[in-house]
Every structure is written in structure tokens, then in C-alpha cells.
Design a protein around this motif. Structure first.
Motif, PDB file in Angstrom:
ATOM      1  N   GLN A 243     -15.354  -3.190  -4.923  1.00  0.00           N
ATOM      2  CA  GLN A 243     -15.723  -4.012  -6.079  1.00  0.00           C
ATOM      3  C   GLN A 243     -14.726  -5.160  -6.261  1.00  0.00           C
ATOM      4  OE1 GLN A 243     -17.072  -1.942  -9.570  1.00  0.00           O
ATOM      5  NE2 GLN A 243     -16.098  -3.417 -10.946  1.00  0.00           N
ATOM      6  N   ASN A 244     -13.461  -4.890  -6.026  1.00  0.00           N
ATOM      7  CA  ASN A 244     -12.415  -5.888  -6.235  1.00  0.00           C
ATOM      8  C   ASN A 244     -11.720  -6.316  -4.948  1.00  0.00           C
ATOM      9  OD1 ASN A 244     -12.453  -5.865  -9.275  1.00  0.00           O
ATOM     10  ND2 ASN A 244     -11.989  -3.709  -8.894  1.00  0.00           N
ATOM     11  N   GLN A 245     -12.177  -5.785  -3.810  1.00  0.00           N
ATOM     12  CA  GLN A 245     -11.659  -6.159  -2.495  1.00  0.00           C
ATOM     13  C   GLN A 245     -10.140  -5.955  -2.393  1.00  0.00           C
ATOM     14  OE1 GLN A 245     -13.706  -7.043   0.175  1.00  0.00           O
ATOM     15  NE2 GLN A 245     -15.201  -6.279  -1.285  1.00  0.00           N
ATOM     16  N   ARG A 246      -9.728  -4.704  -2.714  1.00  0.00           N
ATOM     17  CA  ARG A 246      -8.315  -4.359  -2.650  1.00  0.00           C
ATOM     18  C   ARG A 246      -8.140  -2.979  -2.038  1.00  0.00           C
ATOM     19  NH1 ARG A 246      -6.933  -5.173  -8.882  1.00  0.00           N
ATOM     20  NH2 ARG A 246      -8.600  -3.635  -8.880  1.00  0.00           N
ATOM     21  N   VAL A 247      -6.906  -2.684  -1.704  1.00  0.00           N
ATOM     22  CA  VAL A 247      -6.535  -1.341  -1.274  1.00  0.00           C
ATOM     23  C   VAL A 247      -5.707  -0.719  -2.389  1.00  0.00           C
ATOM     24  CG1 VAL A 247      -5.291   0.047   0.429  1.00  0.00           C
ATOM     25  CG2 VAL A 247      -6.551  -1.991   1.161  1.00  0.00           C
ATOM     26  N   LEU A 248      -6.102   0.500  -2.786  1.00  0.00           N
ATOM     27  CA  LEU A 248      -5.382   1.257  -3.804  1.00  0.00           C
ATOM     28  C   LEU A 248      -4.708   2.446  -3.126  1.00  0.00           C
ATOM     29  CD1 LEU A 248      -8.239   1.481  -6.493  1.00  0.00           C
ATOM     30  CD2 LEU A 248      -6.646  -0.404  -6.107  1.00  0.00           C
ATOM     31  N   ARG A 249      -3.441   2.674  -3.452  1.00  0.00           N
ATOM     32  CA  ARG A 249      -2.745   3.837  -2.906  1.00  0.00           C
ATOM     33  C   ARG A 249      -2.383   4.785  -4.055  1.00  0.00           C
ATOM     34  NH1 ARG A 249       3.140   3.422  -0.263  1.00  0.00           N
ATOM     35  NH2 ARG A 249       3.737   3.845  -2.436  1.00  0.00           N
ATOM     36  N   PHE A 250      -2.765   6.055  -3.882  1.00  0.00           N
ATOM     37  CA  PHE A 250      -2.474   7.083  -4.878  1.00  0.00           C
ATOM     38  C   PHE A 250      -1.470   8.066  -4.283  1.00  0.00           C
ATOM     39  CE2 PHE A 250      -6.585   5.403  -6.021  1.00  0.00           C
ATOM     40  CZ  PHE A 250      -6.566   5.370  -7.407  1.00  0.00           C
ATOM     41  N   SER A 254      -2.009  12.081  -7.470  1.00  0.00           N
ATOM     42  CA  SER A 254      -3.170  11.245  -7.806  1.00  0.00           C
ATOM     43  C   SER A 254      -2.828  10.123  -8.774  1.00  0.00           C
ATOM     44  CB  SER A 254      -4.318  12.098  -8.378  1.00  0.00           C
ATOM     45  OG  SER A 254      -4.715  13.077  -7.451  1.00  0.00           O
ATOM     46  N   GLN A 255      -1.575   9.675  -8.767  1.00  0.00           N
ATOM     47  CA  GLN A 255      -1.168   8.543  -9.593  1.00  0.00           C
ATOM     48  C   GLN A 255      -1.181   7.266  -8.741  1.00  0.00           C
ATOM     49  OE1 GLN A 255      -0.483   8.639 -12.992  1.00  0.00           O
ATOM     50  NE2 GLN A 255      -1.285  10.723 -12.743  1.00  0.00           N
ATOM     51  N   LEU A 256      -1.822   6.233  -9.267  1.00  0.00           N
ATOM     52  CA  LEU A 256      -1.870   4.968  -8.557  1.00  0.00           C
ATOM     53  C   LEU A 256      -0.471   4.361  -8.487  1.00  0.00           C
ATOM     54  CD1 LEU A 256      -3.702   2.759  -7.293  1.00  0.00           C
ATOM     55  CD2 LEU A 256      -3.872   1.747  -9.575  1.00  0.00           C
ATOM     56  N   ASP A 257       0.021   4.094  -7.267  1.00  0.00           N
ATOM     57  CA  ASP A 257       1.374   3.561  -7.161  1.00  0.00           C
ATOM     58  C   ASP A 257       1.480   2.285  -6.323  1.00  0.00           C
ATOM     59  OD1 ASP A 257       1.109   4.459  -4.552  1.00  0.00           O
ATOM     60  OD2 ASP A 257       2.540   6.105  -4.747  1.00  0.00           O
ATOM     61  N   ARG A 258       0.375   1.803  -5.768  1.00  0.00           N
ATOM     62  CA  ARG A 258       0.447   0.555  -5.001  1.00  0.00           C
ATOM     63  C   ARG A 258      -0.944  -0.077  -4.929  1.00  0.00           C
ATOM     64  NH1 ARG A 258       5.194  -1.351  -4.325  1.00  0.00           N
ATOM     65  NH2 ARG A 258       5.955   0.462  -3.154  1.00  0.00           N
ATOM     66  N   VAL A 259      -1.011  -1.401  -5.048  1.00  0.00           N
ATOM     67  CA  VAL A 259      -2.260  -2.156  -4.939  1.00  0.00           C
ATOM     68  C   VAL A 259      -1.981  -3.413  -4.130  1.00  0.00           C
ATOM     69  CG1 VAL A 259      -4.086  -3.396  -6.169  1.00  0.00           C
ATOM     70  CG2 VAL A 259      -3.083  -1.338  -7.189  1.00  0.00           C
ATOM     71  N   TRP A 260      -2.868  -3.739  -3.186  1.00  0.00           N
ATOM     72  CA  TRP A 260      -2.740  -5.021  -2.485  1.00  0.00           C
ATOM     73  C   TRP A 260      -4.103  -5.513  -2.029  1.00  0.00           C
ATOM     74  CZ3 TRP A 260      -1.073  -0.527   0.165  1.00  0.00           C
ATOM     75  CH2 TRP A 260      -1.702  -0.243   1.378  1.00  0.00           C
ATOM     76  N   VAL A 285       0.822   3.171   9.681  1.00  0.00           N
ATOM     77  CA  VAL A 285       0.213   1.843   9.686  1.00  0.00           C
ATOM     78  C   VAL A 285      -1.211   1.958   9.144  1.00  0.00           C
ATOM     79  CG1 VAL A 285      -0.499  -0.127  11.089  1.00  0.00           C
ATOM     80  CG2 VAL A 285       1.627   1.091  11.609  1.00  0.00           C
ATOM     81  N   VAL A 286      -1.522   1.162   8.121  1.00  0.00           N
ATOM     82  CA  VAL A 286      -2.822   1.211   7.457  1.00  0.00           C
ATOM     83  C   VAL A 286      -3.738   0.164   8.083  1.00  0.00           C
ATOM     84  CG1 VAL A 286      -4.034   1.083   5.253  1.00  0.00           C
ATOM     85  CG2 VAL A 286      -1.678   1.939   5.334  1.00  0.00           C
ATOM     86  N   HIS A 287      -4.832   0.624   8.697  1.00  0.00           N
ATOM     87  CA  HIS A 287      -5.811  -0.251   9.338  1.00  0.00           C
ATOM     88  C   HIS A 287      -7.001  -0.419   8.393  1.00  0.00           C
ATOM     89  CE1 HIS A 287      -3.405   1.286  12.622  1.00  0.00           C
ATOM     90  NE2 HIS A 287      -4.035   0.555  13.520  1.00  0.00           N
ATOM     91  N   VAL A 288      -7.326  -1.657   8.042  1.00  0.00           N
ATOM     92  CA  VAL A 288      -8.424  -1.924   7.104  1.00  0.00           C
ATOM     93  C   VAL A 288      -9.471  -2.797   7.790  1.00  0.00           C
ATOM     94  CG1 VAL A 288      -9.081  -2.867   4.865  1.00  0.00           C
ATOM     95  CG2 VAL A 288      -6.841  -1.796   5.149  1.00  0.00           C
ATOM     96  N   VAL A 289     -10.719  -2.343   7.784  1.00  0.00           N
ATOM     97  CA  VAL A 289     -11.823  -3.123   8.339  1.00  0.00           C
ATOM     98  C   VAL A 289     -12.222  -4.194   7.332  1.00  0.00           C
ATOM     99  CG1 VAL A 289     -14.229  -3.057   9.064  1.00  0.00           C
ATOM    100  CG2 VAL A 289     -12.680  -1.232   9.751  1.00  0.00           C
ATOM    101  N   ASP A 302       3.155   0.276   2.325  1.00  0.00           N
ATOM    102  CA  ASP A 302       3.390  -0.381   1.042  1.00  0.00           C
ATOM    103  C   ASP A 302       2.562  -1.647   0.874  1.00  0.00           C
ATOM    104  OD1 ASP A 302       5.218   1.520   0.172  1.00  0.00           O
ATOM    105  OD2 ASP A 302       6.880   0.508   1.185  1.00  0.00           O
ATOM    106  N   GLY A 303       1.751  -1.978   1.872  1.00  0.00           N
ATOM    107  CA  GLY A 303       0.873  -3.126   1.740  1.00  0.00           C
ATOM    108  C   GLY A 303       1.355  -4.407   2.358  1.00  0.00           C
ATOM    109  N   ALA A 304       2.473  -4.399   3.079  1.00  0.00           N
ATOM    110  CA  ALA A 304       2.948  -5.603   3.758  1.00  0.00           C
ATOM    111  C   ALA A 304       2.098  -5.840   5.008  1.00  0.00           C
ATOM    112  CB  ALA A 304       4.415  -5.464   4.138  1.00  0.00           C
ATOM    113  N   LEU A 305       1.576  -7.055   5.168  1.00  0.00           N
ATOM    114  CA  LEU A 305       0.734  -7.371   6.319  1.00  0.00           C
ATOM    115  C   LEU A 305       1.541  -7.342   7.605  1.00  0.00           C
ATOM    116  CD1 LEU A 305      -2.070  -8.287   7.364  1.00  0.00           C
ATOM    117  CD2 LEU A 305      -1.267 -10.641   7.079  1.00  0.00           C
ATOM    118  N   ILE A 306       1.021  -6.620   8.609  1.00  0.00           N
ATOM    119  CA  ILE A 306       1.677  -6.544   9.915  1.00  0.00           C
ATOM    120  C   ILE A 306       1.025  -7.521  10.890  1.00  0.00           C
ATOM    121  CG2 ILE A 306       2.188  -5.052  11.882  1.00  0.00           C
ATOM    122  CD1 ILE A 306       2.267  -2.702   9.907  1.00  0.00           C
TER     123      ILE A 306
END
Length: 586
Positions: A243-250, A254-260, A285-289, A302-306
């Protein structure tokens, strides 16, 4: 002139099949790798670091090494051919499991793309599937499948026996958008705006409701809609919020601690649409399609682009190219069809220039499919979407166009140029579906003729004879497909047709390219999956066959540079080979 049947003409030369084994060509230079048409799901093999991307646009699965280099493509064949692949997972043996919504099956491959098995109607396991979509596999090789039509998730053992079923009838909408399994064999499900834990007794246990705001180091994050799930080795949950085109990390509680992320096309931004996919490697390493940007983006935990894999921002990155030409200097021109441009490369694949941009105006292109270069460096482009041929100067300036009047006046045979060839006489030949049009160098129409079938490529030899590679549909009797190479004189009179259907060397299977080497031999490219290049002498006697190596597939065109190189254009790559190929020692 119309050929009303595919029959032997006077003077036709026969083609004989042979059982000679094709040799495999050795790539000298390759570019355009890692391209996507519609990436929608991803899985990582933690043993090797390879990752697999489901590309719905090309109905294939691409295999990439940990550096992001494409090392394979597979799509199955026969009953196991992928029609609309949706999800992908990798088991402990390195086998790749693909859900195929087009055939209502799950198809399993080795990492090299060899078929292992099929689940579903007619498959090797007695499994009845109804709309298979998301898939996940735990460390014991239990397979979790979501079925959209049945509104359920089922867990199978590796042999296809159902162990647990979770009904989604109480969930709105009752469709799972994503599945994930952690290292403790705990499975998770995304549906609607909620994330559930799958209990062993068949219950859905609420874990997260994303329709309400969540706080993370500041203002509340607005309501979200999960489209993909993944877990890392620390037990943290990653959610692609479509919906918002982001990655959420819990975190583990189950507490939200990172958004990018955020909607956009820039590096680090996302445009996944609803076809989201995410996977986390053993290294974190987080791979996002990134579906609508035609790429996979890789981030730290942590959401830093590699880095990026795929994408079509660069000149070197092609989007379903279909036309190919080489000039006298050896520079390579590619009709980059779905990027609506022509790109000029050095013989080593270095981008040098581009021509055109999407549009209908002078110098603008819509789905160009063919390109030819004149002796003075002028470039002719078959601008199929606009029903015309455009001419550009060697430096790139727009000069003129022709053929549009044929598009307007001939309603029965709409002018949709697919390929173009220049004769030494000065005539220009343009292929359009089942017709060849002849023009002067100035663009004046000089005539046209038709043939049976659908033309794929066009070529003119030194004597001015015109050749068309074609596929034809036989009404009766079978076989249903008849593949031919037609030969015409410069005015369109039929001289011969060559070809016999088949996969064997010496036969033709979907011919999609033809060129002539210096001695006058025919060099023909054919085949969809296992692409090959065959050579025939001037009398159409088979001489040899060369197999193209992985990941080359879906051949589009061939070109020879006169300097000992053959260029092969496929749906995703340009490859350069030594030609003729070096003779192998016995």
C-alpha cells in the motif's frame, strides 16, 4: 503475389535431418543479463547463495549467483512448461519449487533447470490444487501452499501427502498474499491487512494487524497492506507494504523497529505493485522484488541499499530486444523494443549512443522491432507500433520516415513493420506479418507480396535474393506448425522454400534469424528453449549445428560483422561468438 499453400516449388532443394550432436558455442562477450519482464517472487538457496526470481512476464525463473549475475533461466517444457508462474521456494536439496497458476500445478526443478517432478492434475504426485500461489518450505522439506480458489493453506510432506490444512474462510479477503517459515518450522501467513501464525492444529493465530498505525522512533506509520513476508535467522519478520511501497521490519516481539523504501523509481525506492516478493539470505541481505521497476534491490537488514539487480535505467540494460544489426566498423545496433529505442554498442557491449524515445512524433518510437544500417551509417528502424520506418543520420538526427501511407490505405494488410533489410541495389525490404514490402532508398513504395505463415526475420543476399524465416499454421492435416525459410527474387517471385519441422539437427523449430557467411552458407537460428545455430550450404544441405550456452534462450535475431564474429540477440541478452567456431580437437 500469394503462395496459397506450402508446397514444393520447382527447383526446391530438400533438407535432410541428421543425428549429429550439436556442439556448444563459447561466449566471447555477453551483455543484457539479468533483465526482467515482470518479476514477482524470489527465493534464496542458503547453501550456495544463489537466488531465484519468478519472472511472470517471460513465464520463466531466473537463477542468479550471490553477486547478482544471471547464471541460468528455465521455464520447463511439455506438460511441465510454465504458463503463469507465481511463487518460488528452495528445499534442503537445492531443488526449486515453482507454483504455476496457469496450469494449476507445482513444478520442481534442479538448480540447473532439469525437471524433478510435478504436483497437480496429471502430475507425478496425486495432489489436487486449486489456484496455487504462495509457497514456502521448512527445514524438514514440508511444503506450505496457499490456494486462492480453495481459500486455504495446506502443508504437505515432500511426497505430496497432506499433513495440515488451514481454512481462510473467516479472513477477508480469504486469500493468502504471502507465506514464510522461520528456522523453527513456524509458518506465517499474510492475508488482507493481517499477519497470522499457522498453528499445528489448523488454527490461524492473530499476530499483527496492519490496518492500525504502528510507531517506530517517531510519528506513527500509516496503515499498511502486506504483500510479501520473510524472516531472518534472528527471527525478525520483514513485510513488504504494497500500500505504501515500503519494507517494515518487526522484532522478535512483533514490535516495528525499522522502515525503509517509499514509492518511486530512484535507488532505494520501490514500485512493487501487488506483485511483491522478499527473501533474506543467511548473511542477512534483504532481497526485495521491485516489480514495476523491473529489478531486485538488495539491502542490509537495517535498510541500507547494497545494490540493484536488473532494471532498465542504463543503456546496457535491455527490455525484450528484438532487432539486431552490425555496421562496417563492427558496432552493434539493438532494437530495444520495450524500452522504445535503438541502442548502439561497441563490439564488446559498451553503450555508445541511443536513438528514439517513446512517442508518435518524428524520431520517437513505439515498440521498434527491426534495425538496419546503411553503408553511410544511416540507420533505418522498423517502428512497428507507429506503422512506419524511420531513418536517422549516423550521428542520431532524425531524417525522414516512410510506410505510414501503407498503414493507412491497406486495411486488409496493416503495415506493421517487424524487420528491415537493405539490398546493394538500393532497394529496402520491410517484413510485415505475412507480407514483404519493397521501397526505394527514398521511401517510395515499389510493390509487395505475401506468403503463407508469419514472418519472423528478413535477409537479402549479395545477389539480391530475399529470404524470410517464417512460422506457418497448417489447417489440416497435422503437423500444426510448419517452419520454413522462403526464397524470393528481388521482385518477389517465389524461387524455393526450405525446411522440415523438427528438433533434430538439419530440421527447423521456430526459425528466428538468418544471415550469410562469406562463403555463402546459410546460418539460421532456431529453437525456443534450447537455442541453436545451424549452418547449411548454398544448396541447403545441412553442415553443422551449434548449441547456444545457458542462459541464452528465446532467440530473436542474428548478425555477422565480417570480422569473424557472430552476434546473437535473445529476449534478454546480446552474445558475441567467434565465427566460424574454432574446430575442436578430437
Amino acid at each position: 503475389m500469394k503462395l496459397t499453400a506450402i508446397v514444393a516449388l520447382a527447383g526446391v532443394l530438400s533438407l535432410h535431418a541428421t543425428a549429429v550432436r550439436a556442439q556448444t558455442l563459447v561466449v566471447e562477450t555477453l551483455w543484457g543479463a539479468g533483465r526482467y519482464e515482470g518479476p514477482r517472487a524470489i527465493a534464496i538457496d542458503d547453501r550456495t547463495g544463489d537466488f531465484y526470481v519468478v519472472d511472470g512476464g517471460s513465464h520463466a525463473v531466473g537463477r542468479f549467483d550471490r553477486r547478482g549475475q544471471q547464471v541460468g533461466t528455465f521455464r520447463g517444457s511439455g506438460p511441465a512448461e510454465l504458463k503463469r508462474p507465481h511463487g518460488v521456494a528452495v528445499d534442503s536439496r537445492g531443488h526449486v519449487w515453482v507454483t504455476d497458476a496457469g496450469t494449476q500445478r507445482v513444478v520442481t526443478f534442479t538448480r540447473e533447470g532439469a525437471l524433478v517432478g510435478v504436483w497437480g492434475d496429471g502430475g507425478s504426485a496425486a495432489v489436487s490444487l486449486r489456484g496455487p500461489q504462495a509457497i514456502a518450505i521448512d527445514r524438514d522439506d514440508n511444503v506450505y501452499l496457499s490456494e486462492a480458489t480453495a481459500s486455504r493453506v495446506q502443508m504437505f510432506d515432500r511426497y505430496g501427502r497432506v499433513r495440515t490444512t488451514w481454512s481462510l474462510s473467516a479472513v477477508q479477503p480469504p486469500i493468502a498474499t504471502a507465506l514464510a517459515v522461520d528456522g523453527n518450522r513456524q509458518a506465517y501467513l499474510a492475508a488482507g491487512t493481517r499477519i497470522f501464525r499457522l498453528a499445528p492444529d489448523g488454527r490461524l493465530v492473530d499476530l499483527l494487524e496492519l490496518a492500525t498505525p504502528h510507531n517506530v522512533d517517531g510519528p506513527a506509520v500509516v496503515p499498511s497492506r502486506p504483500g510479501a513476508l520473510a524472516l531472518d535467522t534472528a527471527g525478525r519478520l520483514y513485510v513488504v507494504d504494497v500500500q505504501n511501497q515500503r519494507v517494515l521490519r518487526f522484532g522478535v516481539k512483533s514490535q516495528l523497529d525499522r522502515v525503509w523504501g517509499g514509492r518511486g523509481k530512484a535507488r532505494g525506492s520501490l514500485d512493487t505493485g501487488d506483485a511483491a516478493g522478499i527473501a533474506v539470505s543467511a548473511e542477512g541481505v534483504v532481497h526485495v522484488v521491485d516489480y514495476a521497476n523491473y529489478r531486485v534491490q538488495r539491502f542490509s537488514s537495517d535498510g541500507a541499499l547494497i545494490d540493484l539487480v536488473g532494471g532498465f535505467a542504463g543503456e546496457r540494460q535491455l527490455k525484450f530486444p528484438t532487432g539486431l544489426a552490425v555496421d562496417a566498423r563492427g558496432d552493434v545496433y539493438v532494437a530495444d523494443t520495450r524500452n522504445h529505442r535503438v541502442v548502439k554498442f561497441s563490439p564488446d557491449g559498451v553503450p555508445l549512443a541511443r536513438r528514439g524515445a517513446f512517442g508518435r512524433g518524428d524520431g520517437e518510437l513505439q515498440h521498434p522491432e527491426g534495425v538496419a544500417v546503411d553503408t553511410d551509417g544511416s540507420i533505418y528502424v522498423a517502428d512497428r507500433g507507429n506503422g512506419r520506418v524511420q531513418k536517422f543520420a549516423a550521428g542520431g538526427a532524425y531524417l525522414s520516415q516512410f510506410g505510414r501511407q501503407q498503414w493507412i490505405s491497406d486495411r486488409e494488410h496493416r503495415f506493421t513493420p517487424r524487420d528491415i533489410a537493405l539490398a546493394q541495389s538500393g532497394d529496402i525490404y520491410v517484413l510485415s506479418s505475412d507480407r514483404v514490402h519493397r521501397f526505394s532508398r527514398g521511401g517510395s513504395p515499389l510493390g509487395s507480396w505475401s506468403f503463407v505463415g508469419f514472418g519472423t526475420r528478413l535477409a537479402v543476399d549479395r545477389q539480391g535474393f530475399v529470404y524470410v524465416t517464417s512460422t506457418a499454421q497448417a489447417v489440416s492435416p497435422s503437423p500444426p506448425n510448419i517452419y520454413k525459410v522462403y526464397k524470393f527474387d528481388p521482385l518477389g517471385a517465389p524461387i524455393a522454400d526450405f525446411g522440415t519441422d523438427g528438433w533434430e539437427n538439419g530440421r527447423l523449430n521456430l526459425p528466428s534469424g538468418i544471415v550469410f557467411d562469406p562463403p555463402g552458407n546459410f546460418v539460421v537460428g532456431d529453437g525456443v528453449g534450447g537455442v541453436r545455430v545451424q549452418t547449411f550450404d548454398a544448396s541447403w544441405n545441412f553442415r553443422d549445428a551449434q548449441q547456444l550456452p545457458s542462459p541464452l534462450s528465446e532467440l530473436q535475431a542474428l548478425a555477422l560483422d565480417g570480422k569473424g564474429h557472430l552476434f546473437v540477440l535473445t529476449a534478454y541478452h546480446v552474445a558475441r561468438f567467434a565465427w566460424p567456431p574454432p574446430t575442436k580437437k578430437p
